[in-house]
Design a protein around this motif. Structure first.
Motif, short mmCIF file in Angstrom:
data_model
loop_
_atom_site.label_atom_id
_atom_site.label_comp_id
_atom_site.label_asym_id
_atom_site.label_seq_id
_atom_site.Cartn_x
_atom_site.Cartn_y
_atom_site.Cartn_z
N LEU A 136 32.40 -65.97 59.70
CA LEU A 136 32.06 -65.90 58.28
C LEU A 136 31.28 -67.14 57.85
N ASN A 137 30.30 -66.91 57.00
CA ASN A 137 29.48 -67.95 56.36
C ASN A 137 28.40 -68.54 57.26
N VAL A 138 28.32 -68.15 58.54
CA VAL A 138 27.26 -68.70 59.37
C VAL A 138 25.93 -68.03 59.02
N PRO A 139 24.82 -68.74 59.13
CA PRO A 139 23.51 -68.16 58.83
C PRO A 139 22.99 -67.33 59.99
N ILE A 140 22.32 -66.23 59.67
CA ILE A 140 21.67 -65.41 60.67
C ILE A 140 20.22 -65.17 60.25
N MET A 141 19.40 -64.72 61.19
CA MET A 141 18.02 -64.37 60.89
C MET A 141 17.73 -62.97 61.40
N LEU A 142 17.12 -62.15 60.55
CA LEU A 142 16.77 -60.80 60.96
C LEU A 142 15.69 -60.82 62.03
N MET A 143 15.78 -59.86 62.96
CA MET A 143 14.80 -59.75 64.03
C MET A 143 13.99 -58.46 63.93
N ARG A 144 14.18 -57.72 62.84
CA ARG A 144 13.44 -56.49 62.61
C ARG A 144 13.25 -56.29 61.11
N ASN A 145 12.24 -55.52 60.72
CA ASN A 145 12.05 -55.14 59.33
C ASN A 145 12.99 -53.99 58.99
N LEU A 146 13.86 -54.19 57.98
CA LEU A 146 14.81 -53.16 57.59
C LEU A 146 14.49 -52.57 56.22
N ASP A 147 14.12 -53.41 55.28
CA ASP A 147 13.87 -52.95 53.91
C ASP A 147 12.90 -53.93 53.24
N ALA A 148 11.62 -53.82 53.61
CA ALA A 148 10.61 -54.72 53.06
C ALA A 148 10.48 -54.51 51.55
N PRO A 149 10.24 -55.59 50.77
CA PRO A 149 10.02 -56.96 51.25
C PRO A 149 11.29 -57.81 51.31
N ARG A 150 12.46 -57.23 50.96
CA ARG A 150 13.68 -58.05 50.95
C ARG A 150 14.16 -58.41 52.34
N LEU A 151 14.24 -57.40 53.20
CA LEU A 151 14.80 -57.60 54.53
C LEU A 151 13.71 -57.39 55.58
N CYS A 152 13.07 -58.49 55.95
CA CYS A 152 11.97 -58.45 56.92
C CYS A 152 12.31 -59.32 58.13
N ASN A 153 11.58 -59.12 59.20
CA ASN A 153 11.71 -59.97 60.38
C ASN A 153 11.52 -61.43 59.98
N GLY A 154 12.53 -62.26 60.24
CA GLY A 154 12.47 -63.67 59.86
C GLY A 154 13.25 -64.03 58.62
N THR A 155 13.74 -63.02 57.88
CA THR A 155 14.55 -63.30 56.69
C THR A 155 15.88 -63.93 57.11
N LYS A 156 16.27 -64.99 56.41
CA LYS A 156 17.55 -65.64 56.69
C LYS A 156 18.62 -65.13 55.73
N LEU A 157 19.82 -64.97 56.27
CA LEU A 157 20.96 -64.50 55.48
C LEU A 157 22.20 -65.29 55.87
N ARG A 158 23.24 -65.18 55.04
CA ARG A 158 24.52 -65.82 55.33
C ARG A 158 25.60 -64.74 55.39
N ILE A 159 26.39 -64.75 56.46
CA ILE A 159 27.40 -63.71 56.69
C ILE A 159 28.54 -63.82 55.68
N THR A 160 28.85 -62.68 55.04
CA THR A 160 29.97 -62.64 54.09
C THR A 160 31.06 -61.65 54.51
N LYS A 161 30.73 -60.75 55.46
CA LYS A 161 31.71 -59.76 55.92
C LYS A 161 31.41 -59.41 57.37
N LEU A 162 32.45 -59.38 58.18
CA LEU A 162 32.33 -59.00 59.58
C LEU A 162 33.06 -57.68 59.79
N GLY A 163 32.36 -56.57 59.58
CA GLY A 163 32.96 -55.26 59.73
C GLY A 163 32.92 -54.78 61.16
#
Length: 211
Positions: A136-163
């Motif tokens: 939890l809380n570690v940063p990740i980076m997307l490796m694919r485009n999922l929902d442009a322009p919000r979620l693109c290859n290279g977008t950084k995110l922080r984990i809030t849930k590990l389902g």
């Protein structure tokens, strides 16, 4: 490599050095190596020292997107990335969750030539690893485009849930900064191999280390 100056004199010197190296104007020794002065780099004795230098007070700064997005460790090979990622994760408090990809060969007649164990071992540029370890809380980076322009290859995110089959995260960079999103498993088919296989995995990697 892109270098953002942000009115930082040291970044300007670093940029000039990169340009000289790229133009072949930097002095090299008899073996072709370049010697860097301590004005441009700080030498460390171990991975532990490197992590402490780049990410001081890592645990306290995990929830600071501004702090984490301004720092990264660059590594030339996947095995170095995996080794240092493991060291960093071990310093982060909390339970570690491991996600294993599902790898299958696309041509069924080749399945005996390329067993699952071999497919699992493949570490390819731009493809998530078979084994993804997160907390939890570690940063990740997307490796694919999922929902442009919000979620693109290279977008950084922080984990809030590990389902079990999804990751919950908050976007740290870009137009969707601050938005809460869900990252699903997706099929990824590499195209730079003499055979085709499909890896179903979260399209992400730890953003503390860049390849």
């Amino acid at each position: 490599m892109r270098v953002h100056l942000h009115n930082d004199v040291d970044s300007g010197l670093y940029l000039e050095m990169l340009l000289k190296i790229g133009d072949g104007c930097f002095d090299v020794d008899a073996e072709g190596y370049i010697s860097l002065s301590r004005e441009l780099c700080n030498l460390v004795e171990s991975d532990v020292d490197l992590i402490a230098y780049v990410f001081p007070e890592l645990q306290q700064n995990l929830c600071s997107d501004q702090s984490l997005c301004a720092r990264a460790i660059l590594a030339p090979r996947n095995e170095i990335v995996n080794r240092i990622n493991t060291d960093i994760l071990n310093e982060v408090e909390g339970e570690m969750k491991e996600y294993l990809s599902m790898d299958t060969i696309m041509a069924t007649e080749l399945s005996t030539s390329y067993p699952v164990e071999f497919l699992n071992s493949l570490e390819l540029s731009g493809v998530p690893s078979h084994k993804l370890q997160l907390k939890l809380n570690v940063p990740i980076m997307l490796m694919r485009n999922l929902d442009a322009p919000r979620l693109c290859n290279g977008t950084k995110l922080r984990i809030t849930k590990l389902g079990q089959n999804i990751l919950g995260a908050t976007i740290s960079t870009g137009v969707g900064k601050g938005n809460s999103v869900i990252i699903p498993w997706i099929p990824i088919i590499p195209t730079d191999l003499p055979f085709q296989f499909k890896r179903v995995q979260f399209p992400s990697s730890l953003a503390l280390l860049l390849l």
